[in-house]
Design an enzyme around this catalytic site. Structure first.
Site, PDB file in Angstrom:
ATOM      1  N   GLU A   1      -7.932  -3.644   5.390  1.00 47.56           N
ATOM      2  CA  GLU A   1      -8.181  -3.512   3.733  1.00 47.56           C
ATOM      3  C   GLU A   1      -6.977  -4.328   3.397  1.00 47.56           C
ATOM      4  OE1 GLU A   1      -8.114   0.779   4.609  1.00 47.56           O
ATOM      5  OE2 GLU A   1      -8.568   0.991   2.621  1.00 47.56           O
TER       6      GLU A   1
ATOM      7  N   ARG B   1     -10.298  17.894   5.116  1.00 53.73           N
ATOM      8  CA  ARG B   1     -11.287  18.144   3.921  1.00 53.73           C
ATOM      9  C   ARG B   1     -12.287  18.530   4.288  1.00 53.73           C
ATOM     10  NH1 ARG B   1     -10.281  12.476   1.376  1.00 53.73           N
ATOM     11  NH2 ARG B   1      -8.499  12.144   2.723  1.00 53.73           N
TER      12      ARG B   1
ATOM     13  N   ARG C   1      -2.611  -2.243  -3.550  1.00 52.08           N
ATOM     14  CA  ARG C   1      -3.733  -1.202  -3.454  1.00 52.08           C
ATOM     15  C   ARG C   1      -3.582  -0.340  -4.570  1.00 52.08           C
ATOM     16  NH1 ARG C   1      -4.415   3.778   0.216  1.00 52.08           N
ATOM     17  NH2 ARG C   1      -6.534   4.122  -0.095  1.00 52.08           N
TER      18      ARG C   1
ATOM     19  N   ASN D   1       0.808  -1.121  -0.072  1.00 53.79           N
ATOM     20  CA  ASN D   1       0.067   0.082  -0.192  1.00 53.79           C
ATOM     21  C   ASN D   1       0.827   1.238  -0.017  1.00 53.79           C
ATOM     22  OD1 ASN D   1      -1.877   2.043   0.555  1.00 53.79           O
ATOM     23  ND2 ASN D   1      -2.613   1.132   2.002  1.00 53.79           N
TER      24      ASN D   1
ATOM     25  N   HIS E   1     -12.300   4.322  -0.733  1.00 58.70           N
ATOM     26  CA  HIS E   1     -12.656   3.350   0.516  1.00 58.70           C
ATOM     27  C   HIS E   1     -13.339   2.182   0.241  1.00 58.70           C
ATOM     28  CE1 HIS E   1     -12.404   7.421   3.378  1.00 58.70           C
ATOM     29  NE2 HIS E   1     -11.142   6.914   3.089  1.00 58.70           N
TER      30      HIS E   1
ATOM     31  N   ASP F   1      -7.168  16.263  14.384  1.00 55.56           N
ATOM     32  CA  ASP F   1      -7.308  15.050  15.232  1.00 55.56           C
ATOM     33  C   ASP F   1      -8.546  14.952  16.102  1.00 55.56           C
ATOM     34  OD1 ASP F   1      -6.822  12.882  16.914  1.00 55.56           O
ATOM     35  OD2 ASP F   1      -5.021  12.822  16.015  1.00 55.56           O
TER      36      ASP F   1
HETATM   37  P1  AMP Z   1      -7.095   6.996  10.674  1.00 55.20           P
HETATM   38  O1  AMP Z   1      -7.184   7.662   9.395  1.00 55.20           O
HETATM   39  O2  AMP Z   1      -8.308   5.765  10.378  1.00 55.20           O
HETATM   40  O3  AMP Z   1      -5.993   6.336  11.182  1.00 55.20           O
HETATM   41  O4  AMP Z   1      -8.081   7.624  11.692  1.00 55.20           O
HETATM   42  C1  AMP Z   1      -7.414   8.949  12.129  1.00 55.20           C
HETATM   43  C2  AMP Z   1      -8.395   9.759  12.988  1.00 55.20           C
HETATM   44  O5  AMP Z   1      -8.902   8.760  13.945  1.00 55.20           O
HETATM   45  C3  AMP Z   1      -7.976  10.878  13.863  1.00 55.20           C
HETATM   46  O6  AMP Z   1      -8.972  11.777  13.942  1.00 55.20           O
HETATM   47  C4  AMP Z   1      -7.794  10.465  15.232  1.00 55.20           C
HETATM   48  O7  AMP Z   1      -8.088  11.372  16.337  1.00 55.20           O
HETATM   49  C5  AMP Z   1      -8.613   9.086  15.395  1.00 55.20           C
HETATM   50  N1  AMP Z   1      -7.974   8.115  16.196  1.00 55.20           N
HETATM   51  C6  AMP Z   1      -7.037   7.287  15.628  1.00 55.20           C
HETATM   52  N2  AMP Z   1      -6.546   6.336  16.579  1.00 55.20           N
HETATM   53  C7  AMP Z   1      -7.217   6.837  17.734  1.00 55.20           C
HETATM   54  C8  AMP Z   1      -7.031   5.983  19.036  1.00 55.20           C
HETATM   55  N3  AMP Z   1      -6.223   5.258  19.260  1.00 55.20           N
HETATM   56  N4  AMP Z   1      -7.826   6.955  20.035  1.00 55.20           N
HETATM   57  C9  AMP Z   1      -8.498   7.697  19.776  1.00 55.20           C
HETATM   58  N5  AMP Z   1      -8.522   8.188  18.294  1.00 55.20           N
HETATM   59  C10 AMP Z   1      -8.042   7.617  17.447  1.00 55.20           C
END
Ligand code: AMP
Length: 369
Positions: A355, A212, A65, A7, A154, A254
């Site tokens: 994935e 975004r 991917r 990926n 996705h 985040d």
């Molecule tokens: P991803 O793109 O799937 O890694 O997701 C990123 C988003 O998920 C961000 O907004 C993070 O705040 C939230 N996130 C990812 N890991 C955690 C975790 N262990 N605890 C809380 N929020 C998380």
């Protein structure tokens, strides 16, 4: 079959060696980071692939991917010269993704010449969308000549989630799957087939995401062009990198940071979370009508798997559909699979997306076919 899953992003290469079978087993998992950056782990994708392969043995096939498969690929395919050419053509539709996917493919093909290589596309799950869902109301020639339509992204994640939820439900049914990470999308699935998705021609449409914007009135762009003199590059950056949770809160993309800030009294962080959840409720409600009712709802990816507060807010907005959470189950189901709805209420599950496993399964199936 031991499948190497690659990926490749613009500056990272994630890889897993997965043994497929009735239960998949991850044999090796790794990541080469900051490709092409000063002090990074590799100068380019070819070097990154070499690094990844250095510690691996026993690979029988490679699954790649690939973000964009255009209108051509409705499923995963073995990569031939012709397939490679079409993926290259699709780079025009996904200039930030396909070139990196191709670079990793070409490097691994050179090093693993005699193995079968399979492409698994983020878009192919959405080939089943009806025309009414994928057409934009532009003059017809923009669809026919310029291929402007909803492609969705996705797809590998939504396909995995729908399959897993179908197994938990005991039948394919009508499902709404929410992939809520840094990128976010919601998908309506009927009998295992996607019927609508919130991401569009690009991964910019739909839900509020980390940075975004998701849906906005396109008229805003003309207005900003006129009044602020923003050119296309500036508008693209605004919508992709400076908007979403980050733009609204002025703080972070985040969700963890925003929830912390909101608890500490930051009103804009609170509002950003509220807009995020409201937009999601709005989409889920629309897809509920599109499906003519739903049998289950799925939360996944970083936010969906971890943020119990977001799940609570969203599900409160869906009480009119018979959604009711079991507070305790919601609180304790973090980063693992589980049902979080109250007994007798509409099933709501948390399902960690995977994935890589889907890519490995597809690769093994294509090679065996
Ligand atoms: P991803 O793109 O799937 O890694 O997701 C990123 C988003 O998920 C961000 O907004 C993070 O705040 C939230 N996130 C990812 N890991 C955690 C975790 N262990 N605890 C809380 N929020 C998380």
């Amino acid at each position: 079959m031991d499948v190497l899953v690659l990926n490749a992003g613009s500056s990272s290469l994630k890889y897993q060696l997965i043994r497929t079978g009735t239960h998949e087993e991850v044999l090796v998992k790794g990541q080469v980071e900051r490709i092409g950056e000063p002090g990074g782990e590799a100068h380019n994708h070819a070097e990154a692939v070499e690094r990844a392969l250095a510690g691996l043995s026993g690979i029988e096939a490679v699954g790649h991917r690939v973000v964009h498969g255009g209108v051509r690929f409705s499923g995963s395919v073995r990569i031939t010269g012709e397939v490679e050419r079409v993926i290259e053509e699709c780079s025009a539709l996904a200039p930030l993704h396909n070139p990196h996917n191709l670079a990793a493919y070409r490097a691994s093909r050179r090093l693993l010449e005699n193995l079968p290589h399979v492409a698994v596309f983020d878009t192919s799950f959405f080939h089943t969308l009806p025309a009414r869902a994928y057409l934009y109301a532009l003059p017809w020639e923009y669809y026919e000549r310029d291929h402007i339509r909803r492609y969705g992204f996705h797809g590998t994640s939504h396909r995995y989630l729908a399959a897993r939820a179908g197994a938990l439900l005991g039948g394919a049914g009508k499902l709404i799957t929410c992939h809520l990470g840094n990128g976010c999308s919601v998908c309506a699935v009927d009998g295992g087939r996607a019927v609508d998705v919130s991401l569009g021609f690009t991964p910019l449409e739909g839900l509020v995401m980390g940075s975004r914007s998701g849906d906005i009135d396109p008229g805003i762009l003309f207005h900003l062009g006129r009044t602020r003199g923003l050119d296309l590059a500036a508008l693209e950056r605004l919508l992709n990198r400076e908007s979403g949770l980050k733009g609204l809160s002025g703080r972070s993309n985040d969700m963890r940071d925003l929830e912390e800030a909101a608890v500490a009294g930051d009103a804009r962080a609170e509002l950003a979370i509220e807009v995020f959840c409201y937009r999601l409720v709005r989409y889920i409600g629309a897809f509920w009508a599109v499906l003519g009712g739903a049998d289950g709802l799925v939360f996944s990816a970083g936010i969906g798997e971890n943020r119990t507060g977001v799940r609570t807010r969203v599900c409160r907005g869906l009480e009119c559909f018979g959604v009711r959470l079991d507070e305790e189950a919601n609180r304790t189901t973090v980063r693992r699979e589980g049902r979080i709805s109250a007994d007798g209420a509409l099933p709501v599950w948390v399902i960690p997306t995977n994935e890589e496993v889907m890519i490995a399964r597809d690769t093994a199936a294509v090679v065996r076919a």
